[in-house]
Design a protein around this motif. Structure first.
Motif, PDB file in Angstrom:
ATOM      1  N   PRO A 284      12.235  -1.700  -6.255  1.00  0.00           N
ATOM      2  CA  PRO A 284      12.973  -0.193  -6.206  1.00  0.00           C
ATOM      3  C   PRO A 284      12.980   0.326  -7.205  1.00  0.00           C
ATOM      4  O   PRO A 284      12.874   1.311  -7.721  1.00  0.00           O
ATOM      5  CB  PRO A 284      14.543  -1.080  -6.433  1.00  0.00           C
ATOM      6  CG  PRO A 284      14.526  -2.371  -5.275  1.00  0.00           C
ATOM      7  CD  PRO A 284      13.287  -2.835  -6.091  1.00  0.00           C
ATOM      8  N   LEU A 285      12.208  -0.221  -8.681  1.00  0.00           N
ATOM      9  CA  LEU A 285      11.765  -0.186  -9.690  1.00  0.00           C
ATOM     10  C   LEU A 285      10.862   0.713 -10.064  1.00  0.00           C
ATOM     11  O   LEU A 285      11.066   1.183 -10.969  1.00  0.00           O
ATOM     12  CB  LEU A 285      12.023  -1.871 -10.845  1.00  0.00           C
ATOM     13  CG  LEU A 285      13.008  -2.261 -11.058  1.00  0.00           C
ATOM     14  CD1 LEU A 285      12.652  -3.711 -11.982  1.00  0.00           C
ATOM     15  CD2 LEU A 285      14.432  -1.658 -11.526  1.00  0.00           C
ATOM     16  N   HIS A 286      10.455   0.710  -8.949  1.00  0.00           N
ATOM     17  CA  HIS A 286       8.607   1.347  -8.769  1.00  0.00           C
ATOM     18  C   HIS A 286       7.842   1.065 -10.484  1.00  0.00           C
ATOM     19  O   HIS A 286       7.368   2.206 -10.762  1.00  0.00           O
ATOM     20  CB  HIS A 286       8.486   2.777  -8.578  1.00  0.00           C
ATOM     21  CG  HIS A 286       9.753   3.320  -7.217  1.00  0.00           C
ATOM     22  ND1 HIS A 286       9.109   4.256  -6.842  1.00  0.00           N
ATOM     23  CD2 HIS A 286      10.031   2.242  -5.989  1.00  0.00           C
ATOM     24  CE1 HIS A 286       9.944   4.371  -5.349  1.00  0.00           C
ATOM     25  NE2 HIS A 286      10.597   3.029  -4.883  1.00  0.00           N
ATOM     26  N   SER A 287       7.305   0.159 -10.616  1.00  0.00           N
ATOM     27  CA  SER A 287       7.077  -0.527 -12.099  1.00  0.00           C
ATOM     28  C   SER A 287       5.677  -1.012 -11.249  1.00  0.00           C
ATOM     29  O   SER A 287       5.705  -1.874 -10.933  1.00  0.00           O
ATOM     30  CB  SER A 287       8.229  -1.174 -13.141  1.00  0.00           C
ATOM     31  OG  SER A 287       6.846  -1.862 -13.532  1.00  0.00           O
ATOM     32  N   VAL A 288       4.287  -0.473 -11.678  1.00  0.00           N
ATOM     33  CA  VAL A 288       3.362  -0.769 -11.182  1.00  0.00           C
ATOM     34  C   VAL A 288       3.085  -1.901 -12.157  1.00  0.00           C
ATOM     35  O   VAL A 288       2.377  -2.629 -12.408  1.00  0.00           O
ATOM     36  CB  VAL A 288       2.132   0.262 -11.311  1.00  0.00           C
ATOM     37  CG1 VAL A 288       1.965   1.231 -10.405  1.00  0.00           C
ATOM     38  CG2 VAL A 288       1.895   0.748 -12.395  1.00  0.00           C
ATOM     39  N   ALA A 289       3.993  -2.021 -13.823  1.00  0.00           N
ATOM     40  CA  ALA A 289       3.133  -3.143 -14.208  1.00  0.00           C
ATOM     41  C   ALA A 289       4.526  -4.069 -13.907  1.00  0.00           C
ATOM     42  O   ALA A 289       3.903  -5.325 -14.681  1.00  0.00           O
ATOM     43  CB  ALA A 289       4.514  -2.424 -16.238  1.00  0.00           C
ATOM     44  N   ILE A 290       4.975  -3.919 -13.428  1.00  0.00           N
ATOM     45  CA  ILE A 290       5.697  -5.688 -12.484  1.00  0.00           C
ATOM     46  C   ILE A 290       4.915  -5.429 -11.234  1.00  0.00           C
ATOM     47  O   ILE A 290       4.916  -6.981 -10.478  1.00  0.00           O
ATOM     48  CB  ILE A 290       7.358  -4.890 -12.749  1.00  0.00           C
ATOM     49  CG1 ILE A 290       8.376  -4.981 -13.695  1.00  0.00           C
ATOM     50  CG2 ILE A 290       8.032  -6.471 -11.231  1.00  0.00           C
ATOM     51  CD1 ILE A 290       9.201  -4.338 -13.591  1.00  0.00           C
TER      52      ILE A 290
ATOM     53  N   MET B 183       0.998  -1.023   0.240  1.00  0.00           N
ATOM     54  CA  MET B 183      -0.004  -0.147  -0.070  1.00  0.00           C
ATOM     55  C   MET B 183       0.463   1.342  -0.014  1.00  0.00           C
ATOM     56  O   MET B 183       0.476   2.002  -0.358  1.00  0.00           O
ATOM     57  CB  MET B 183      -0.846  -0.128   1.228  1.00  0.00           C
ATOM     58  CG  MET B 183      -2.168  -0.848   0.553  1.00  0.00           C
ATOM     59  SD  MET B 183      -3.688  -0.652   2.699  1.00  0.00           S
ATOM     60  CE  MET B 183      -5.014  -1.699   1.043  1.00  0.00           C
ATOM     61  N   GLY B 184       2.022   1.257   0.710  1.00  0.00           N
ATOM     62  CA  GLY B 184       2.568   2.388   0.330  1.00  0.00           C
ATOM     63  C   GLY B 184       3.547   2.542  -0.393  1.00  0.00           C
ATOM     64  O   GLY B 184       3.861   3.656  -0.496  1.00  0.00           O
ATOM     65  N   LEU B 185       3.740   1.722  -1.433  1.00  0.00           N
ATOM     66  CA  LEU B 185       5.073   1.752  -2.057  1.00  0.00           C
ATOM     67  C   LEU B 185       3.916   1.986  -2.699  1.00  0.00           C
ATOM     68  O   LEU B 185       4.278   3.064  -4.216  1.00  0.00           O
ATOM     69  CB  LEU B 185       5.232   0.323  -2.366  1.00  0.00           C
ATOM     70  CG  LEU B 185       6.065  -0.480  -4.137  1.00  0.00           C
ATOM     71  CD1 LEU B 185       7.469   0.848  -4.316  1.00  0.00           C
ATOM     72  CD2 LEU B 185       6.349  -1.062  -4.309  1.00  0.00           C
ATOM     73  N   LEU B 186       2.672   1.184  -3.570  1.00  0.00           N
ATOM     74  CA  LEU B 186       1.986   1.749  -4.507  1.00  0.00           C
ATOM     75  C   LEU B 186       1.166   3.789  -5.098  1.00  0.00           C
ATOM     76  O   LEU B 186       1.168   3.804  -5.076  1.00  0.00           O
ATOM     77  CB  LEU B 186       0.484   1.322  -4.812  1.00  0.00           C
ATOM     78  CG  LEU B 186       0.746  -0.149  -4.997  1.00  0.00           C
ATOM     79  CD1 LEU B 186      -0.304  -1.565  -4.840  1.00  0.00           C
ATOM     80  CD2 LEU B 186       1.694  -0.452  -6.392  1.00  0.00           C
ATOM     81  N   TYR B 187       1.072   3.676  -3.309  1.00  0.00           N
ATOM     82  CA  TYR B 187       0.434   5.059  -3.083  1.00  0.00           C
ATOM     83  C   TYR B 187       2.110   6.406  -3.731  1.00  0.00           C
ATOM     84  O   TYR B 187       2.024   7.230  -4.109  1.00  0.00           O
ATOM     85  CB  TYR B 187       0.930   5.226  -1.784  1.00  0.00           C
ATOM     86  CG  TYR B 187      -0.729   6.837  -1.556  1.00  0.00           C
ATOM     87  CD1 TYR B 187      -1.470   7.535  -1.709  1.00  0.00           C
ATOM     88  CD2 TYR B 187       0.445   7.657  -0.774  1.00  0.00           C
ATOM     89  CE1 TYR B 187      -2.083   8.861  -2.235  1.00  0.00           C
ATOM     90  CE2 TYR B 187      -0.070   9.671  -0.472  1.00  0.00           C
ATOM     91  CZ  TYR B 187      -1.269   9.537  -1.357  1.00  0.00           C
ATOM     92  OH  TYR B 187      -2.527  10.848  -0.940  1.00  0.00           O
ATOM     93  N   ASP B 188       3.652   5.813  -3.137  1.00  0.00           N
ATOM     94  CA  ASP B 188       4.736   5.863  -3.204  1.00  0.00           C
ATOM     95  C   ASP B 188       4.651   6.454  -4.698  1.00  0.00           C
ATOM     96  O   ASP B 188       5.063   7.661  -5.883  1.00  0.00           O
ATOM     97  CB  ASP B 188       5.492   5.401  -2.730  1.00  0.00           C
ATOM     98  CG  ASP B 188       5.375   5.870  -1.723  1.00  0.00           C
ATOM     99  OD1 ASP B 188       5.096   7.152  -0.424  1.00  0.00           O
ATOM    100  OD2 ASP B 188       6.649   5.104  -0.431  1.00  0.00           O
ATOM    101  N   ILE B 189       4.230   5.247  -5.370  1.00  0.00           N
ATOM    102  CA  ILE B 189       4.825   6.051  -7.387  1.00  0.00           C
ATOM    103  C   ILE B 189       3.177   6.338  -7.806  1.00  0.00           C
ATOM    104  O   ILE B 189       4.340   6.911  -8.846  1.00  0.00           O
ATOM    105  CB  ILE B 189       4.482   3.930  -7.505  1.00  0.00           C
ATOM    106  CG1 ILE B 189       5.474   2.964  -7.594  1.00  0.00           C
ATOM    107  CG2 ILE B 189       4.593   4.384  -8.947  1.00  0.00           C
ATOM    108  CD1 ILE B 189       5.194   1.633  -7.406  1.00  0.00           C
ATOM    109  N   THR B 190       1.601   6.557  -7.547  1.00  0.00           N
ATOM    110  CA  THR B 190       1.241   6.712  -8.276  1.00  0.00           C
ATOM    111  C   THR B 190       0.760   7.660  -7.465  1.00  0.00           C
ATOM    112  O   THR B 190      -0.242   8.911  -8.256  1.00  0.00           O
ATOM    113  CB  THR B 190      -0.080   5.750  -8.412  1.00  0.00           C
ATOM    114  OG1 THR B 190      -0.766   5.624  -6.791  1.00  0.00           O
ATOM    115  CG2 THR B 190       0.545   4.643  -8.693  1.00  0.00           C
ATOM    116  N   GLY B 191       0.766   8.268  -6.214  1.00  0.00           N
ATOM    117  CA  GLY B 191       0.135   9.337  -5.980  1.00  0.00           C
ATOM    118  C   GLY B 191      -1.264   9.462  -6.016  1.00  0.00           C
ATOM    119  O   GLY B 191      -1.846  10.198  -5.126  1.00  0.00           O
TER     120      GLY B 191
END
Length: 407
Positions: free
Chosen positions: A95-101, A32-40
């Motif tokens: 660490p790649l911060h890719s939602v596609a992955i 959840m924290g990772l996705l919010y950091d990536i997408t905002g």
């Protein structure tokens, strides 16, 4: 439950479940924290819940015949292995911060869990007879709450101290430990295969929903309640990340505050039940009252102006919610004549309700204010409270007309 725990096989089986559950909480907070950091955007929080539940139901619907033909231990091992490898890959690639992955890997983890869950439910029923089914289910639920309390608070701290990547690796390690425990279960301990109602309890749910029985009413209440909770679950996280602008560690502490209050309230309610056990009528009365109180606390929690106020109402909500859960499950047992068959349906409907609630939030509510979300959640959850209230009122009217007296 204490008699069951004398068996080494039961200890290994339950330890595997609980250890992997701890890791799952670590992953939920980290993702959840990772996705919010990536997408905002808070919509991504809803997508993470959708991906957690949707693949499970699709697998169990379309591959039910394949799942029901596989040995229980094989299901546990293969599901845990798939989830383990997927989580470790997620950790390495985070660490790649890719939602596609990230999203495809979350789907694979959900598919792995879709193999584990029916085997878990079937195992609990296999190891329990009709007399102790309720006690063993309740004991397992309390153990699960304790692991949530530990893992939610620890997970938040770990994310702050060692970061998302290493926290996700711990989840992978928890699955690996579960694999070792499942692999060395005594020969023949988990005998046989699961039946189709256990592999896909939604089929049984449809049949139960069409009946005009008390069990059907309770299942409908469960579904509507979890629909509201699915929206609130995402709104809960959105409040922390977006409105209060805090990180995943605070989300972990919020879950811990609720978990601690739930355990204390559950233990207190359990002592009360020892002195005065619930009957079918009192179980429904207690359920109705506790549920109304929980709806009020839920609405207040979602519009909290500060983190401390939020913690207080999270604790109050979870305390009233566990009393609601215990009363609901007790009422289900007291009114069910299907030897525990309603319980897989109960847990499946919880998942479906949360899934649909997350979909509603991600599609229509992610840009709305927390106050608007709290109003919508209150209205949805009030529907099931009204269903319960009307049911009890109609019963009392019928009894008074017949001169039987109060149930």
């Amino acid at each position: 439950m204490s008699e069951l725990l004398k068996s080494k096989g039961v200890k290994a089986l339950l330890s595997g479940y609980l250890i992997s559950n701890i890791g799952s909480w670590f992953r939920m907070l980290a993702v959840m924290g990772l996705l919010y950091d990536i997408t905002g955007t808070t919509a991504s929080l809803g997508f993470s819940i959708i991906i957690r539940y949707l693949p499970k139901f699709l697998v169990n619907i379309f591959f039910i015949h394949h799942i029901s033909a596989i040995n229980k231990q094989t299901l546990l091992l293969s599901g845990s292995l798939l989830s383990c490898l997927s989580v470790l890959t997620l950790a390495v690639t985070s660490p790649l911060h890719s939602v596609a992955i990230i999203y495809p890997l979350l789907v694979l983890i959900s598919i792995g869990d879709s193999l584990i869950d029916p085997a878990r439910m079937s195992s609990v029923r296999q190891l329990s007879n009709k007399q102790n089914m309720g006690k063993n289910t309740a004991s397992f639920t309390i153990a699960r709450e304790l692991t949530m309390l530990f893992s939610a608070s620890t997970g938040g701290i770990l994310i702050s101290l060692i970061g998302t990547t290493y926290t996700l690796m711990l989840d992978g390690i928890s699955y690996f430990m579960a694999i070792l425990l499942f692999a060395f279960l005594p020969r023949g301990f988990l005998s046989g295969k699961i039946n189709q109602s256990e592999a896909n309890p939604l089929l049984l749910a449809f049949r139960m929903f069409t009946k005009k029985t008390k069990v059907s009413l309770l299942l409908r209440v469960c579904f509507v309640r979890q629909l509201g909770y699915g929206i609130a679950m995402v709104g809960f996280s959105a409040l922390v990340f977006r409105d209060l602008q805090l990180d995943a560690s605070w989300l972990g502490w919020a879950y811990s505050a609720g978990g601690a209050a739930a355990i204390l309230a559950g233990m207190s309610f359990r002592r009360k039940l020892k002195r005065s056990p619930l009957n079918p009528g009192s179980a429904l009365n207690t359920l109705t009252l506790a549920y109304i109180v929980s709806v009020v606390f839920m609405a207040t929690m979602l519009s909290a102006p500060s983190i401390m106020v939020f913690f207080i109402f999270v604790a109050l909500y979870d305390a009233s919610s566990i009393v609601t859960d215990i009363s609901l499950e007790t009422a289900l047992m007291l009114h069910s004549d299907e030897d525990g068959a309603a319980f897989p349906v109960f847990f499946a409907l919880e998942g479906v309700g949360i899934l649909l609630g997350a979909m509603l939030y991600s599609t229509f509510l992610h840009e709305q204010s927390q106050f608007t979300v709290s109003i919508i959640v209150t209205l949805i959850m009030a529907i099931s409270a009204i269903m319960l209230g009307l049911s009890r009122y109609s019963e009392k009217v019928k009894l008074s007309c017949s001169g039987t007296g109060s149930p």
